[in-house]
Design an enzyme around this catalytic site. Structure first.
Site, mmCIF file in Angstrom:
data_model
loop_
_atom_site.group_PDB
_atom_site.id
_atom_site.type_symbol
_atom_site.label_atom_id
_atom_site.label_comp_id
_atom_site.label_asym_id
_atom_site.label_seq_id
_atom_site.Cartn_x
_atom_site.Cartn_y
_atom_site.Cartn_z
ATOM 1 N N SER A 293 -45.110 2.114 -5.043
ATOM 2 C CA SER A 293 -45.566 0.995 -4.678
ATOM 3 C C SER A 293 -47.098 1.105 -4.833
ATOM 4 O O SER A 293 -47.482 1.507 -5.507
ATOM 5 C CB SER A 293 -44.892 0.198 -3.624
ATOM 6 N N ASP B 104 -37.824 -4.842 -11.677
ATOM 7 C CA ASP B 104 -38.757 -4.982 -10.756
ATOM 8 C C ASP B 104 -39.311 -6.332 -10.940
ATOM 9 O O ASP B 104 -40.271 -6.752 -11.786
ATOM 10 C CB ASP B 104 -39.573 -3.846 -10.619
ATOM 11 N N HIS C 232 -37.765 -3.044 -7.317
ATOM 12 C CA HIS C 232 -38.863 -2.393 -6.751
ATOM 13 C C HIS C 232 -38.343 -1.307 -5.869
ATOM 14 O O HIS C 232 -39.310 -0.273 -5.890
ATOM 15 C CB HIS C 232 -39.532 -3.280 -5.560
#
Length: 735
Positions: A606, A680, A712
């Site tokens: 991320s 995602d 994600h």
């Protein structure tokens, strides 16, 4: 005589320790991640879901999701427990109801999503897209809605338990529990209008991931305040599932940085229907407005809401009359960079309230009168109040969690309403997550540290331990040859002290040189160095240490959690300062003779994936990087998160360009492994596809792996096993 024997004693101790270590096992990918062979190292700490109103009992969720979880009522002091409801009795009640087969009645009792009424005498159950009700005293069940093809969402009891509110097809409804009579409160909900329910960006970035409820009952149960989000100008983004023969798509309203946001309005309506009263927002430009918190005063006379501009450089605390919609601003928060939304006001018996603010660069508590006049501040200094648990009017104490004792730990404290007598209640070194009863006389404490999985204990309001709820011994850990993490404080070139963790190989030899595998998140106010249990990722790092790697985690200043002021310097320019601090940390580490400075790797997910990609394209310090689900250009991420830190692309084109990984792809240095889930819906796969394209055009070699059906994070056990095997192989072959 004693001098001659001491070396023998020391040798004996060392020999015993060596023998013990020799009998210990090494961690493997199988014991950490294999779906059928993995070992439970974390234990099973109890899932405490709340306290009953009596303050003597808490509710624990037991059982496996597949088998159906059971809510259990536990006497906090004695530990004696009993089911909150009799599942067989509940099943029988729904069988008597009619319209359900015995199998359906059993599944409803076992698998339904259950909410207790405020008086704790009945249950609201969501099952099969419909709502059901069960009364304990009468042992009677009711079906509240009969629209199985249309889901009733975000259902809640009114505070008096007589009504239930819910959202159907993006419109707000209530129904009477007694009569079953349904009342539609709003109209016009649909593709472009969300009434009482939040869109993607409002739940993800404003009210909290997974929290889609966009309405709020008044304490007297007579009115409901709700958000109306108009999405007409918000662009849609399509996520594609490539596995079906005929592709399936998921289309979501998703404003990227600089795109139009949903236009927000706030309204109030009677719980039984009537005229909608819009709250007056005339002082704001609606295209530049976020409504970030909504609440009521305890007497139900005022709606309390917080408003921000889209770049979040200020925040207003407002009150509005539900009778005429007129709005009054109590005060405005500002900062040199951005203002984080924190909490609703905590109301006190005299009508005053406590307010958490970062106005001086640190999160602290302030006491205000009902009309917004500052009375006094309760806390101060270079530490943070992270959560406020409540105020006890009998003792005058305010209970909170914060970092006064240590910047890398959460502890439990209390302080007088006048700001005197700050006292640390938690005593074990490590991190404490407290859940207080309403009376603030007892709290359940979930504690862990670097090397200890979560343990659960009951404490009184003095901090004294009342009972060990779950010691969670996690015996399996003792069977493995693990290193003890070292905590360090590392200065940057300008003197900021960064927190760092170093894990050395268990057989560490200072005469050797070791490669370094470092891990970073680096996002604003989001530290990874915490004196808390790190779960399987921590153990994977231990496995790498057993293979001969130094594991290094160092929080750059803007990620440190050391006050908002530590993050403000990155305003309008992601990447540059974060990388400089990470490199300063590496300078400190490579100053040790046992570090091989030519073999340093970095990985992250991320924001950590962004940081790794940025480092590989803006630095020559790293031999490899594992780039997980990265933002590769901040114009591709959502508006609310990105603009808080970067402003809009229209107002800050240079900052977006400098922060871009895509624009620097031709400067890739070191080996890159790029990872992403194909569906995602947060950081879109588009980020990695565009990075791959830019790297290909620049003639750069890299490796890539996509994970179908993963969002994600990679959650599927088989895929997670594959992911960690791939990461381990990549490190071993290239570092």
């Amino acid at each position: 005589m004693i001098r001659k024997m001491l070396p023998l004693v020391v040798l004996a101790v060392l020999a015993a320790a060596t023998a013990s270590r020799a009998n210990q096992k090494s961690l493997t990918l199988d014991v950490l991640y294999h779906p059928e062979k993995k070992v439970d190292f974390d234990g099973s700490p109890p899932r405490i879901v709340g306290w009953l109103k009596d303050g003597r009992h808490y509710i624990e969720s037991k059982g496996d999701v597949r088998e159906g979880r059971q809510l259990v009522k536990v006497d906090a002091r004695s530990g004696q427990s009993q089911p909150l409801y009799d599942r067989d009795r509940l099943t029988a009640a729904f069988e008597r109801l009619g319209g359900l087969t015995p199998e359906e009645a059993g599944k409803l009792a076992k698998e339904g999503e259950i909410t207790s009424s405020p008086d704790e005498k009945s249950l609201l159950i969501e099952y099969g897209n419909d709502l059901f009700h069960y009364d304990f005293e009468s042992d009677l069940a009711k079906r509240l809605t009969t629209s199985p093809q249309v889901k009733e969402e975000e259902a809640t009891f009114s505070p008096d338990g007589r009504r239930v509110a819910f959202v159907r097809r993006r419109d707000l409804f209530t129904l009477s529990v007694d009569s079953g009579r349904e009342k539609r409160l709003t109209r016009g909900g649909g593709e472009n209008t969300y009434n009482g329910i939040l869109d993607w960006v409002y739940q993800e970035e404003i009210y909290g991931r997974g929290r889609f409820k966009g309405y709020w009952w008044s304490p007297d149960s007579q009115k409901i305040a709700y958000l109306k989000l108009q999405e007409t100008r918000v662009p849609s983004f399509t996520v594609i599932d490539h596995l079906p023969t005929h592709l399936t798509t998921e289309v979501t309203r998703y404003p990227k940085a600089g795109d139009p946001n949903p236009v927000a309005a706030l309204a109030v309506i009677g719980a039984g229907g009537g005229k909608n009263r819009n709250v007056d927002l005339g002082k704001y430009d609606l295209d530049d407005l976020l409504i970030v918190r909504v609440d009521w005063t305890p007497d139900s006379r005022q709606v309390v809401f917080q408003a921000q501009n889209r770049e979040q450089t200020w925040l207003d605390l407002n009150m509005a009359s539900p009778a005429n919609g007129k709005t009054k601003t109590l005060f405005r928060e500002t900062s040199p960079a951005w203002v984080n939304r924190l909490d609703d006001p905590l109301w006190l018996p005299d009508g005053s309230f406590l307010w958490r603010s970062e106005r001086d660069g640190w999160s602290h508590l302030y006491h205000y009168s009902a009309d917004g006049q500052l009375r006094n501040r309760l806390t101060s200094g270079e530490w943070e109040v992270r959560r406020v648990h409540g105020h006890d009017p009998e003792t005058g104490f305010v209970y909170l969690s914060g970092t006064h004792h240590s910047p890398i730990s959460w502890d439990v404290y209390r302080v007088g309403l006048d700001g005197s007598g700050l006292q640390r209640l938690s005593r074990r070194e490590g991190s404490h997550v407290a859940r207080f009863n309403d009376q603030l006389t007892l709290y359940v404490d979930s504690w862990s540290n670097f090397t200890t999985p979560i343990q659960t204990r009951l404490h009184d309001s003095q901090g004294a331990e009342v009972r060990v709820i779950d010691a969670n011994p996690a015996e399996k850990l003792a069977e493995y040859n693990l290193s003890t993490p070292e905590h360090h404080q590392v200065p940057t070139r300008d003197g900021f002290l960064m927190e760092a963790i170093l894990i050395k190989p268990p057989d560490f030899d200072p005469s050797k040189k070791y490669p370094v595998m470092s891990y970073a998140y680096s996002g604003p106010h989001a530290p990874v160095v915490r004196n808390a249990w790190g779960g399987t990722t921590y153990l994977w790092h231990q496995m790498l240490a057993q293979k001969g790697y130094l594991i290094w985690m160092c929080d750059n200043r803007t990620a440190s959690g050391k006050g908002a002021r530590s993050a403000w310097p990155l305003h309008r320019n992601f990447g540059e300062l974060e990388l400089r601090d990470l490199e300063d940390g590496l300078d400190w580490l490579t100053g040790n003779a046992w570090v091989d400075s030519s073999r340093i790797g970095l990985w992250g997910w991320s924001f950590g994936g962004y940081m790794t990609g940025y480092a590989l394209t803006h630095s020559k310090r790293f031999k490899l990087g594992i780039v997980g689900a990265p933002v590769t250009d901040w114009s591709l991420y959502d508006s609310v998160y990105t603009e808080r830190y970067m402003g809009t692309p229209q107002n800050n084109p240079e900052g977006y360009s400098k922060s871009s990984v895509l624009e620097a792809a031709e400067n890739l240095h070191g080996k890159m492994l790029l990872l992403h889930g194909t569906i995602d819906d947060n950081v879109h796969l588009q980020n990695s596809v565009r990075l791959a394209y830019e790297l290909q055009k620049a003639g750069k070699d890299f490796e890539v792996m996509f994970y179908p059906k993963s969002r994600h994070g990679v959650r599927d056990p088989a895929q997670l096993y594959h992911l960690r095997k791939l990461m381990t192989r990549f490190i071993e072959e290239n570092l």
